[in-house]
Design a protein around this motif. Structure first.
Motif, PDB file in Angstrom:
ATOM      1  N   ILE A 151       2.585   7.004   3.309  1.00  0.00           N
ATOM      2  CA  ILE A 151       2.016   5.689   3.026  1.00  0.00           C
ATOM      3  C   ILE A 151       0.769   5.813   2.166  1.00  0.00           C
ATOM      4  CG2 ILE A 151       1.034   3.607   4.052  1.00  0.00           C
ATOM      5  CD1 ILE A 151       4.030   3.982   4.562  1.00  0.00           C
ATOM      6  N   GLY A 152      -0.081   6.776   2.488  1.00  0.00           N
ATOM      7  CA  GLY A 152      -1.352   6.959   1.801  1.00  0.00           C
ATOM      8  C   GLY A 152      -2.235   7.870   2.626  1.00  0.00           C
ATOM      9  N   PRO A 153      -3.479   8.108   2.205  1.00  0.00           N
ATOM     10  CA  PRO A 153      -4.359   9.034   2.917  1.00  0.00           C
ATOM     11  C   PRO A 153      -4.959   8.443   4.192  1.00  0.00           C
ATOM     12  CG  PRO A 153      -5.490   8.092   1.036  1.00  0.00           C
ATOM     13  CD  PRO A 153      -4.083   7.595   0.957  1.00  0.00           C
ATOM     14  N   ASP A 154      -5.568   9.295   4.965  1.00  0.00           N
ATOM     15  CA  ASP A 154      -6.287   9.048   6.228  1.00  0.00           C
ATOM     16  C   ASP A 154      -5.688   7.911   7.057  1.00  0.00           C
ATOM     17  OD1 ASP A 154      -8.036   6.634   5.268  1.00  0.00           O
ATOM     18  OD2 ASP A 154      -8.682   8.210   3.901  1.00  0.00           O
ATOM     19  N   GLY A 155      -6.319   6.731   7.118  1.00  0.00           N
ATOM     20  CA  GLY A 155      -5.873   5.687   8.035  1.00  0.00           C
ATOM     21  C   GLY A 155      -4.785   4.772   7.519  1.00  0.00           C
ATOM     22  N   ALA A 156      -4.212   5.059   6.348  1.00  0.00           N
ATOM     23  CA  ALA A 156      -3.248   4.147   5.735  1.00  0.00           C
ATOM     24  C   ALA A 156      -2.027   3.910   6.618  1.00  0.00           C
ATOM     25  CB  ALA A 156      -2.811   4.677   4.370  1.00  0.00           C
ATOM     26  N   GLY A 157      -1.523   4.957   7.252  1.00  0.00           N
ATOM     27  CA  GLY A 157      -0.332   4.817   8.089  1.00  0.00           C
ATOM     28  C   GLY A 157      -0.563   3.910   9.277  1.00  0.00           C
ATOM     29  N   HIS A 158      -1.671   4.114   9.964  1.00  0.00           N
ATOM     30  CA  HIS A 158      -1.962   3.268  11.123  1.00  0.00           C
ATOM     31  C   HIS A 158      -2.344   1.855  10.703  1.00  0.00           C
ATOM     32  CE1 HIS A 158      -2.547   6.780  14.131  1.00  0.00           C
ATOM     33  NE2 HIS A 158      -1.394   6.156  14.342  1.00  0.00           N
ATOM     34  N   PHE A 159      -2.936   1.684   9.530  1.00  0.00           N
ATOM     35  CA  PHE A 159      -3.213   0.333   9.017  1.00  0.00           C
ATOM     36  C   PHE A 159      -1.899  -0.419   8.810  1.00  0.00           C
ATOM     37  CE2 PHE A 159      -3.826  -2.799   5.704  1.00  0.00           C
ATOM     38  CZ  PHE A 159      -5.039  -3.392   6.026  1.00  0.00           C
ATOM     39  N   VAL A 160      -0.945   0.220   8.164  1.00  0.00           N
ATOM     40  CA  VAL A 160       0.344  -0.412   7.896  1.00  0.00           C
ATOM     41  C   VAL A 160       1.079  -0.705   9.203  1.00  0.00           C
ATOM     42  CG1 VAL A 160       2.648   0.073   6.987  1.00  0.00           C
ATOM     43  CG2 VAL A 160       0.640   0.392   5.538  1.00  0.00           C
ATOM     44  N   LYS A 161       1.014   0.224  10.157  1.00  0.00           N
ATOM     45  CA  LYS A 161       1.656  -0.023  11.458  1.00  0.00           C
ATOM     46  C   LYS A 161       1.007  -1.215  12.147  1.00  0.00           C
ATOM     47  CE  LYS A 161       4.223   0.781  15.126  1.00  0.00           C
ATOM     48  NZ  LYS A 161       3.551   0.151  16.252  1.00  0.00           N
ATOM     49  N   MET A 162      -0.298  -1.356  12.035  1.00  0.00           N
ATOM     50  CA  MET A 162      -1.000  -2.506  12.606  1.00  0.00           C
ATOM     51  C   MET A 162      -0.488  -3.806  11.995  1.00  0.00           C
ATOM     52  SD  MET A 162      -5.062  -3.374  12.280  1.00  0.00           S
ATOM     53  CE  MET A 162      -4.896  -3.663  10.500  1.00  0.00           C
ATOM     54  N   VAL A 163      -0.360  -3.839  10.666  1.00  0.00           N
ATOM     55  CA  VAL A 163       0.138  -5.042  10.000  1.00  0.00           C
ATOM     56  C   VAL A 163       1.589  -5.302  10.384  1.00  0.00           C
ATOM     57  CG1 VAL A 163       0.613  -6.125   7.777  1.00  0.00           C
ATOM     58  CG2 VAL A 163      -1.491  -4.810   8.086  1.00  0.00           C
ATOM     59  N   HIS A 164       2.390  -4.244  10.462  1.00  0.00           N
ATOM     60  CA  HIS A 164       3.773  -4.371  10.932  1.00  0.00           C
ATOM     61  C   HIS A 164       3.802  -5.090  12.275  1.00  0.00           C
ATOM     62  CE1 HIS A 164       6.918  -2.963  13.697  1.00  0.00           C
ATOM     63  NE2 HIS A 164       7.721  -2.835  12.666  1.00  0.00           N
ATOM     64  N   ASN A 165       2.937  -4.676  13.192  1.00  0.00           N
ATOM     65  CA  ASN A 165       2.923  -5.297  14.505  1.00  0.00           C
ATOM     66  C   ASN A 165       2.453  -6.747  14.437  1.00  0.00           C
ATOM     67  OD1 ASN A 165       3.644  -2.743  15.327  1.00  0.00           O
ATOM     68  ND2 ASN A 165       2.230  -2.684  17.042  1.00  0.00           N
ATOM     69  N   GLY A 166       1.546  -7.046  13.496  1.00  0.00           N
ATOM     70  CA  GLY A 166       1.129  -8.427  13.309  1.00  0.00           C
ATOM     71  C   GLY A 166       2.292  -9.299  12.866  1.00  0.00           C
ATOM     72  N   ILE A 167       3.078  -8.812  11.914  1.00  0.00           N
ATOM     73  CA  ILE A 167       4.274  -9.536  11.478  1.00  0.00           C
ATOM     74  C   ILE A 167       5.233  -9.704  12.657  1.00  0.00           C
ATOM     75  CG2 ILE A 167       6.295  -9.464   9.958  1.00  0.00           C
ATOM     76  CD1 ILE A 167       4.558  -7.867   7.969  1.00  0.00           C
ATOM     77  N   GLU A 168       5.333  -8.675  13.465  1.00  0.00           N
ATOM     78  CA  GLU A 168       6.180  -8.718  14.665  1.00  0.00           C
ATOM     79  C   GLU A 168       5.740  -9.846  15.605  1.00  0.00           C
ATOM     80  OE1 GLU A 168       6.258  -5.843  18.478  1.00  0.00           O
ATOM     81  OE2 GLU A 168       6.767  -4.833  16.591  1.00  0.00           O
TER      82      GLU A 168
ATOM     83  N   ALA B 227       9.813 -19.589   7.279  1.00  0.00           N
ATOM     84  CA  ALA B 227       8.617 -19.153   7.994  1.00  0.00           C
ATOM     85  C   ALA B 227       8.559 -17.637   8.104  1.00  0.00           C
ATOM     86  CB  ALA B 227       8.583 -19.792   9.383  1.00  0.00           C
ATOM     87  N   LYS B 228       9.709 -16.984   8.279  1.00  0.00           N
ATOM     88  CA  LYS B 228       9.735 -15.531   8.315  1.00  0.00           C
ATOM     89  C   LYS B 228       9.293 -14.949   6.971  1.00  0.00           C
ATOM     90  CE  LYS B 228      13.461 -13.584  10.219  1.00  0.00           C
ATOM     91  NZ  LYS B 228      13.108 -12.737  11.372  1.00  0.00           N
ATOM     92  N   VAL B 229       9.767 -15.554   5.886  1.00  0.00           N
ATOM     93  CA  VAL B 229       9.367 -15.096   4.554  1.00  0.00           C
ATOM     94  C   VAL B 229       7.852 -15.183   4.402  1.00  0.00           C
ATOM     95  CG1 VAL B 229       9.449 -15.639   2.091  1.00  0.00           C
ATOM     96  CG2 VAL B 229      11.561 -15.618   3.426  1.00  0.00           C
ATOM     97  N   VAL B 230       7.268 -16.301   4.839  1.00  0.00           N
ATOM     98  CA  VAL B 230       5.823 -16.469   4.731  1.00  0.00           C
ATOM     99  C   VAL B 230       5.089 -15.436   5.579  1.00  0.00           C
ATOM    100  CG1 VAL B 230       3.889 -18.034   5.162  1.00  0.00           C
ATOM    101  CG2 VAL B 230       6.004 -18.914   4.165  1.00  0.00           C
ATOM    102  N   SER B 231       5.599 -15.127   6.758  1.00  0.00           N
ATOM    103  CA  SER B 231       4.961 -14.115   7.608  1.00  0.00           C
ATOM    104  C   SER B 231       4.943 -12.748   6.934  1.00  0.00           C
ATOM    105  CB  SER B 231       5.697 -14.021   8.954  1.00  0.00           C
ATOM    106  OG  SER B 231       5.555 -15.212   9.683  1.00  0.00           O
ATOM    107  N   TYR B 232       6.071 -12.364   6.336  1.00  0.00           N
ATOM    108  CA  TYR B 232       6.120 -11.094   5.605  1.00  0.00           C
ATOM    109  C   TYR B 232       5.182 -11.139   4.405  1.00  0.00           C
ATOM    110  CZ  TYR B 232      10.148  -9.236   8.187  1.00  0.00           C
ATOM    111  OH  TYR B 232      10.969  -8.738   9.161  1.00  0.00           O
ATOM    112  N   ALA B 233       5.152 -12.278   3.721  1.00  0.00           N
ATOM    113  CA  ALA B 233       4.284 -12.407   2.541  1.00  0.00           C
ATOM    114  C   ALA B 233       2.820 -12.227   2.930  1.00  0.00           C
ATOM    115  CB  ALA B 233       4.489 -13.769   1.880  1.00  0.00           C
ATOM    116  N   GLN B 234       2.410 -12.852   4.019  1.00  0.00           N
ATOM    117  CA  GLN B 234       1.023 -12.711   4.455  1.00  0.00           C
ATOM    118  C   GLN B 234       0.715 -11.265   4.850  1.00  0.00           C
ATOM    119  OE1 GLN B 234       0.351 -15.656   7.540  1.00  0.00           O
ATOM    120  NE2 GLN B 234       0.102 -17.299   6.047  1.00  0.00           N
ATOM    121  N   GLY B 235       1.651 -10.616   5.520  1.00  0.00           N
ATOM    122  CA  GLY B 235       1.442  -9.213   5.890  1.00  0.00           C
ATOM    123  C   GLY B 235       1.307  -8.309   4.672  1.00  0.00           C
ATOM    124  N   LEU B 236       2.182  -8.511   3.672  1.00  0.00           N
ATOM    125  CA  LEU B 236       2.107  -7.701   2.461  1.00  0.00           C
ATOM    126  C   LEU B 236       0.834  -7.986   1.674  1.00  0.00           C
ATOM    127  CD1 LEU B 236       5.838  -7.825   1.262  1.00  0.00           C
ATOM    128  CD2 LEU B 236       4.643  -5.908   2.348  1.00  0.00           C
TER     129      LEU B 236
END
Length: 465
Positions: free
Chosen positions: A163-180, A317-326
């Motif tokens: 994903i990227g350096p240092d905290g990038a992976g856990h940042f993306v996982k956090m956003v993934h969970n937000g979309i969830e 609404a699902k599309v908007v949720s993914y859009a906000q996460g991205l």
């Protein structure tokens, strides 16, 4: 060696890797080797010293413990036993800021650190999760091949990438969970509207979700929603959802997403309302008091809700949720110089993870084709998809309001889209109010600069630049 840890260990072993396992409570590691030792080559390590001694260099150690102080405690015990170049991979739900701190601290000791987001639940951990590693390139060269083999695959492509350096992976996982969070709340609100204003029983709604899962709404969460709604409680014979307490819990990743989004100045309104909905559901004492106090109020009139409108609204609404996460990933990546590719995320989320959905294939295509688009909602495919379904979304929110059915995420998503579409927002008045009471200044639409009105004097305008 809790459920996720033991299943991930079994996953590695099933793929032919020799796996040493350790748990502070030794009996848990012993039971893993005893019960599943025939699945692969396991080595039982009764101490951290035994674990480190059982591994080839450079050692690759996956840690899955409770986030926060628990992770720090394990690292503090483990690091003195390691050699320069060894790798510690935290596969728990750590806060990305903690991961950045640990990465830098271990780098000073010559130890390589990876923050590895893992999604898929206990089944995914065993059969192939979506994996989001954040680390340096040389670390991924040593660790990545193991993670890629263990991950889910789509068309022979691993649902795992750097994903990227240092905290990038856990940042993306956090956003993934937000979309969830947002996705689950939308499904719950859809159920509530089908059951309340729609007058359907849980088993009937399960059939609706099963039908929808054969359409553009195909996803893991829609699939299992049908399973939960069709389940009958064995003790009472009542629908399962009627015997479960209506107070949803959370482990913190949704809250982290909202807090971080506020810091970045990124509106993730769907995720925020989904997180607040869980907080509201758990506030049972206040809910009870207000319900009793307001029981004399006139009940809202009933409102019809169309099943097809709900289908279209849920997709939009699902599309908007993914859009906000991205959007949040883009801005977080820019803030921390991570250079995350949003197309990589939609690609590795296609299978293995909780938010896997048919929709993600289309998102991948749209993001790759329109990399300069500032939002998923600005790409031709999804601009058209949301525009076509906006009338249905508006009718669903109207029905929810008219019937007194709370639909906070549907409402927030509609308001967000309307705000993006508006030629002018009432923020001009907000700026005027801020300038009046606090001399916070404002900008004009007709010339460059920053200005302040002398409200308490002659109301002339002065250049505040």
């Amino acid at each position: 060696m809790a459920v996720m840890g033991r299943n991930l260990a079994r996953n590695f072993a099933r793929h032919g890797f020799r796996v040493a396992v350790h748990n502070r409570t030794t009996s848990k590691a012993e039971s893993l080797v005893r019960d599943f030792g025939d699945e692969g080559d396991f080595t039982l390590a009764r101490s951290l010293e035994d674990l480190v001694g059982a591994l080839e260099r450079p050692r690759r150690i996956v840690v899955m413990v409770k986030a926060g102080e628990g992770t720090d405690a394990v690292i503090d015990e483990l690091v003195p036993l390691l050699d320069e170049g060894d790798i510690v991979a935290d596969a728990g739900n750590a806060h990305f800021a903690d991961t950045r701190r640990r990465h830098d601290a271990l780098a000073e000791k010559g130890i390589r650190y990876a923050g590895v987001g893992v999604s898929g639940g206990e089944v995914g951990a065993l059969e192939g999760p979506s994996i989001m590693p954040g680390c340096d390139g040389d670390t991924y060269a040593e660790l990545g091949p193991f993670l890629e083999v263990a991950s889910a695959h789509v068309d022979d492509e691993p649902c795992c990438t750097l994903i990227g350096p240092d905290g990038a992976g856990h940042f993306v996982k956090m956003v993934h969970n937000g979309i969830e969070y947002s996705d689950m709340q939308l499904i719950a609100e859809t159920y509530d509207l089908l059951r309340g204003p729609g007058g359907q029983e849980p088993a009937d709604i399960a059939d609706v979700f099963r039908e929808w899962n054969g359409t553009e709404l195909e996803s893991y969460l829609v699939e299992i929603a049908a399973e939960v709604l069709s389940h009958t409680d064995g003790d009472t014979g009542r629908p399962f959802v009627d015997v479960v307490r209506d107070a949803a819990e959370q482990k913190g990743t949704g809250r982290w997403t909202v807090q971080t989004a506020l810091d970045l100045g990124v509106p993730v309104t769907g995720i925020a309302e989904a997180t607040m909905a869980r907080s509201t559901s758990g506030d049972t004492e206040r809910r009870s008091a207000v319900r009793e106090a307001l029981e004399v109020a006139q009940e809202p009139a009933g409102a019809e809700v169309s099943v097809d409108d709900l289908r279209q609204a849920l997709y939009a609404a699902k599309v908007v949720s993914y859009a906000q996460g991205l959007d949040m990933v883009r801005d977080g990546s820019a803030e921390h110089d991570w250079d995350i590719d949003p197309a990589d995320l939609s690609r590795i989320w296609r299978d293995g993870c909780i938010i896997r959905a048919r929709l993600l294939g289309d998102i991948t295509d749209a993001v790759e084709e329109h990399r300069d688009a500032p939002s998923l909602l600005a790409t031709p495919t999804f601009a058209a998809a949301v525009a076509d379904r906006l009338p249905a979304l508006r009718r669903v929110v109207t029905a929810a309001v008219a019937s007194g059915t709370p639909a906070p995420v549907y409402s927030a998503v509609l308001a967000y889209v309307d705000a993006l579409r508006a030629e002018r927002l009432p923020a001009a008045l907000v700026q005027g109010l801020r300038d009046y009471f606090g001399a916070h200044t404002y900008e004009r639409v007709d010339r460059e600069g920053t200005f302040h009105t002398l409200w308490a004097e002659d109301r002339s305008e002065v250049d505040a630049g």
